[in-house]
Design a protein around this motif. Structure first.
Motif, short mmCIF file in Angstrom:
data_model
loop_
_atom_site.label_atom_id
_atom_site.label_comp_id
_atom_site.label_asym_id
_atom_site.label_seq_id
_atom_site.Cartn_x
_atom_site.Cartn_y
_atom_site.Cartn_z
N ALA A 170 28.98 44.40 40.86
CA ALA A 170 29.32 43.51 39.76
C ALA A 170 28.60 43.96 38.49
O ALA A 170 29.13 43.85 37.38
CB ALA A 170 28.94 42.06 40.11
N ASP A 198 36.19 36.59 33.95
CA ASP A 198 35.00 35.96 34.53
C ASP A 198 34.14 35.33 33.44
O ASP A 198 33.59 34.23 33.62
CB ASP A 198 34.17 37.00 35.29
N ARG A 229 33.72 36.29 45.31
CA ARG A 229 32.93 37.43 44.87
C ARG A 229 32.00 37.00 43.74
O ARG A 229 32.22 35.95 43.11
CB ARG A 229 33.86 38.55 44.39
N GLY A 238 31.50 39.24 37.54
CA GLY A 238 31.30 40.58 37.00
C GLY A 238 31.03 40.56 35.52
O GLY A 238 31.67 41.28 34.76
N PRO A 289 24.54 39.36 36.97
CA PRO A 289 25.39 38.96 38.09
C PRO A 289 24.64 38.48 39.34
O PRO A 289 25.25 37.89 40.23
CB PRO A 289 26.17 40.26 38.41
N PHE A 337 34.22 43.77 44.68
CA PHE A 337 34.13 44.85 43.71
C PHE A 337 34.04 46.20 44.42
O PHE A 337 33.45 46.30 45.50
CB PHE A 337 32.86 44.67 42.86
N GLN A 339 39.04 35.61 42.18
CA GLN A 339 37.62 35.47 42.56
C GLN A 339 37.44 34.74 43.87
O GLN A 339 36.60 35.11 44.68
CB GLN A 339 36.83 34.76 41.45
#
Lengths: 256, 256, 256, 256, 256, 256, 256
Positions: free
Chosen positions: B29, B86, B132, B135, B155, C17, C127
């Motif tokens: 990230a 993001d 996740r 980023g 991140p 990622f 995400q």
């Protein structure tokens, strides 16, 4: 080679045992702790000392930004080492527990009680799926019924009580130093001296005031007290550990 | 080769540690942050400066479309770098927090408080499964009790406080430039000059007004203020950084 | 070869990622957009033009069946390219947002506001686990406070504002054509001409009325208006782009 | 070889894109449609014709057991091809929608509206995890405001409007036959003749009454009407397509 | 070899299509059906006959323990073949549906209605993740409005209506036997004879009364009736199928 | 080699059986128990003895920090071996059960009842997915209706009742020692002697008071009583097991 | 070799069929049953006999600790074999069902009803994901309306009714022994003799009283009765099966 492949098979899943009964994710979380700069706790007859290495990787980074000593309650302080964002989660959890205890029982939480509530919280992240363990170790110091207490929480969720301990980078050398030099009779100043000596022992023998965090919880006052730059400088000076700014070059560990 | 294979084994799962205690998804990230154009924050005695590289890949793309400086509250601005979508999520989260604070406590939120609420939010995405990490990196600048403050969220969910910092592409060179040229005594104009100089240093020494975003939060007014084209042009001109349109060819980084 | 294998390791999971900070599933969703026939948006001083390639693979398929231009509100139109079923989901989402805004605030939603609500919705699918990204790009055109606005939403959830843009098949060639021929001073008819010229430029220089969709949102009326066969034929004729039915052979892209 | 391996990597997960932007599970669901016997829809000026191949693999299996033509509402019929159990789910869904529409708005649902509610339902199974796509295609025919309408739903959730179409086995040959022989001026009997001719064209030129399903929705009556054995026999006879029982040997496709 | 590997790639996940549009888990569930001993249904003008092979692998196992014929309602019986525990789940589901129908509409459920409620239930287990398909086929026989009806449910969730059918072991041979010998004019006794003849045809030409289950649903009485040992013995004797105990050796299929 | 690979295939998933009917994760959890220092339980006519090896790896670690003997209720004590954090979870669970029993039935919980509630809790973690088994064994001792009872809980969730048992490191040698030397007629002091003898037998024949934990539940008093340093020293001395501090070197097992 | 690899592909997932229609996890659970010591049930005219092998691996383990015979209700007893902790879960489930039945209907539950409620519960663990099957088989014996009944539940969730059966280790030999020696006319003592003879037949011809569990449910009293040491000794003696303690060496099966 064989052993290495076997290990790889078991260390990717968080909640499973390896054939020899180990939890690799917990052991790797311990490695995350070692990647952080060192923190030290020393229990003396007069109270508890928390000392941390808080060297910053850039001169533009505020020293205060490296928060490794935290006030959990009036009478309890916590030093951390390892994954910084994880530490913040556990500190927040600990602070909520102190408030809940105060509200529910009308009295401050015990140091041991708080430690075990934190470790039980940590354990859940090592058994139940869907999350990883916490990559952080905490040193919890405070006063229980007039007695100084010093605990450690590790990534497995085990609580330990110590006379003196180090977590984070160089734990091996630091712990050895503490074992050789710990004095049961020491007062708070003695504890501070021991902690700073230990930190300096893995840092070319000297320290800069801005690279160190220092706090005490005194048996008399039962108050957590964090030291400012000048007081730290005085303590370093008194213990012949005051370094000069020029040496401040190497930065081989980093909290992430 | 061996090391590379070992790495591959641990970087596909979001919430697990590698054997050396790293969280690869968080590190990747960070790479997503580096893929975005640079953003810079500079703290001065008179307030905070936010400056961003906002070059657009097509002349038909509206410059204003590249939103890298955001107003979070009257007294707080945020610059971002990395994955744009993001960033929008975190900015929205931050704005909700400022409103919640105003409603709950009847006063504006502190810069440090806001930063830590954002980083705690980010940390959750690095520990709990099913999503996740973000980023994106944010630079949060504002005024706390009359004091200029400048924070970074990364991140991993770690909050840092800086005197001056760069995130995004060329972070290494930019941060080095800031370290060599930062002046504790500078006023807002000095901070603007430093930020623009730094951006120009990795951009052939000059900048176009439409390729730069600029904002300040002044200690006096405690107001976030974003600069228009003409003001930016004036600042570039005053600092001998004003480029000519012809040079505007290369576009080697892109926010995605 | 090495690089290709490395890529394969990271592109199967939706929410992770790659080591260089990319989200492969989002990039593949962009490929899904390219598999759809082209859509074009052009902003002029007098309003916004939406033009789409709607060639159908079979003479028995109703031209009207290829819905690539959608009315979102009185003053907002949306052109889409890519996975048709996904586009319908986002159009439905957009329409609900316009209604919610009308109900909640008693006024029509802004073009920018609507675009960002859509992109924030898209971002969630990149995400949070359990779903794939949307394989579609939208061109959102409309009037905000008397000003024509033209936005794009891409599969990452990033909003862009454009003077003129193309999405879908041949984006590269079309965007280049638009950049070379865009005229800031053009009126609506000029915008229509540019859009049709661009479409024809990748289609052997001519177009059939039934293969093209055309709509405008006029600054004066602030009304989305979709053109019928005859009007389109007139515009093609006026711009010397009217093809003959015989050439209608090749069908190299297909919306799926 | 290389291409094949690459494909294998992306076609096992339901909700992810391949590097070239395709959704393999959706494409495989289309193969499931082709495994079913053919269904045909023809729109004429006087109404819509639905015709299906319903050959049964065993003489003991009741012809009526092969349900490929379904009444959705008084004015809407649906023919299906592909995975039978999936078709039943979608037919049930469609029927509930017609009832909901009647209850909510006090009027029959539109053919286009119903089709799009079904396709939106199908799309969800291609984007959200935890289920596979529907392996079935539907032909939805009916009368909207006095106009005959003919739609298709495919496994991706895309709605298409057709003049005439075939789904299921031999779609390629059947669609080609329809394109070559479709007559815009045909009445219902002409539409029936075209549909039966097409089915016979891939079946040695003749059909048995029990192997065919036939239904119309007449513009005048706006009523879905399914034909019995004798009526079908008459239509086959009138179109010189009536086969003899002896030929009934081959059964190369099967609904599963 | 190539084909076999390709198959392996798609048959492990329950809810996904193979490239040729098949659902392997459903096909494997059909294999589970074949692992069970045979069940037969025969529709006659006077009612429906259900006959099952219920040979037991041990003389100490109670014949009655092998429950392959079940009463679903007064007028509906169900014979099963395949995974016994799965059959019990579906029988329970069917019984609840009959009760719900009685409560809700005040009348007995139709045979076709019940069959389709069961198959819709089965279909869910083939599309939604988190469970496997049912490894069982049911033969549902009963009287609808004075008419005998005979249905099959298979693991895909498809309902079929039959004049006569076999499921389970030796389905191929048994179905062939039924096709060759089915008589549309037969009465109940004729149906019983056909069913027993078929069972005996794959069992050395004779049967033991305790190895057979037999039930009818008579058009007159509309009552499900299961036969006892003596009645079965009589029927076997009348049809010259009564075997002697000595031959009872081989046990090549087993319900699991 | 073949066998080893086969094993690897089944030991990574928590809730599945291996082809020979074993649950590898449970067996590995048993290995986690062996990684902990030993704990011993001895039942005598006069009550139950719990004795544990609590050697600490560092002289600065508080002996009391190694909590291996726990009070569950007035009349029940529990000794643990294995993963310390897991033990704490089960002890907490046990304590809650004692309170629930007291509240619900107004009387203390039975030793057997408590043991089985704990083992049922443990079993859930071996059957239901989403968590790993508990890596700990407990020795539960207490008085039921005037009778001394001694139970074990193992990681599979099986309860065992013993006359005397050892869990943890050296279980094999210790259990053998207990079997050879157990005396049905012994009183509490005899039980203490046996337990200490056993522990010393695997520890060079002597023990230090701080390395041993000792507790009894007396039939007379029905009270759990944990011994202090002096009392332990006395018992060691009386049994000629008192070691000298110098020998305290080796530390080959560690609770984690 | 080929076959073995194919098997491995299907036996790791709990809820999927293999290509030949088998559920490997269920078959492996059956292996877990075989790893437990044997249990036997015998139905006689006067009631049901339950007999179990309860040899313990250590002389210090209490014989009573090996609970393989359980009272489910006044008139129902259950013997188990296999994974002990799983058995406890099913016994608890069965007991709750007896209580629910008593509360709901005011009468004791039937033996067959109880068995089928247990097997339906077991089946769920073989079809729905997220858990493994139960690794245990139960023998359920009792009196239904004055008739002795004897059932088995196996890991697939299938209920069987038996005259006499064995589960667990040596099932093959034991069942063969029972088949050869079962006497339809035997009374309870005859049933006890048969069960003990069978157990002894795989145990060198003799048994020790503490190694055997024995219980009956008498048709007259309709009471479950478990036998004590002396009664068992008497029965062994009367049947010339009483072994001497010396032989008690081998312990080749173990409940886990």
């Amino acid at each position: 080679m064989q052993g290495q492949q076997q290990q790889q098979a078991y260390d990717r899943g968080i909640t499973i045992f390896s054939p020899d009964g180990r939890l690799y994710q917990v052991e790797y979380a311990r490695e995350a702790v070692k990647r952080g700069t060192a923190s030290i706790g020393v229990r003396t007859q007069d109270g508890v000392v928390l000392a941390v290495d808080k060297r910053v990787p850039s001169p533009l980074l505020e020293d205060s930004s490296v928060e490794k000593i935290h006030r959990a309650d009036n009478h309890i302080g916590i030093a951390s080492a390892g994954h910084v964002a994880d530490a913040r989660q556990l500190i927040d959890f600990a602070r909520r527990q102190t408030q809940v205890n105060q509200l529910r029982y009308g009295e401050p939480i015990g140091v041991e009680t708080l430690t075990k509530e934190v470790t039980d919280h940590i354990q859940q992240y090592t058994q139940v799926g869907g999350a990883r363990p916490f990559g952080v170790a905490l040193i919890v110091g405070g006063i229980d019924n007039g007695e100084p207490r010093l605990f450690e929480t590790d990534p497995s969720g085990t609580p330990y009580e110590w006379k003196a301990l180090a977590v984070g980078a160089d734990r091996g050398d630091l712990q050895e130093y503490l074992e050789e030099n710990y004095d049961n009779e020491a007062d708070l100043d003695g504890g501070i001296a021991l902690a700073l000596d230990a930190l300096a022992s893995v840092n070319d023998g000297s320290l800069l005031p801005n690279e160190v965090g220092l706090a005490t919880i005194d048996v008399e006052t039962e108050q957590f007290e964090q030291f400012d730059y000048e007081t730290i400088e005085t303590h370093l000076d008194e213990n012949d550990l005051l370094g000069s700014e020029d040496e401040e070059e190497d930065e081989d560990e980093d909290d992430e």
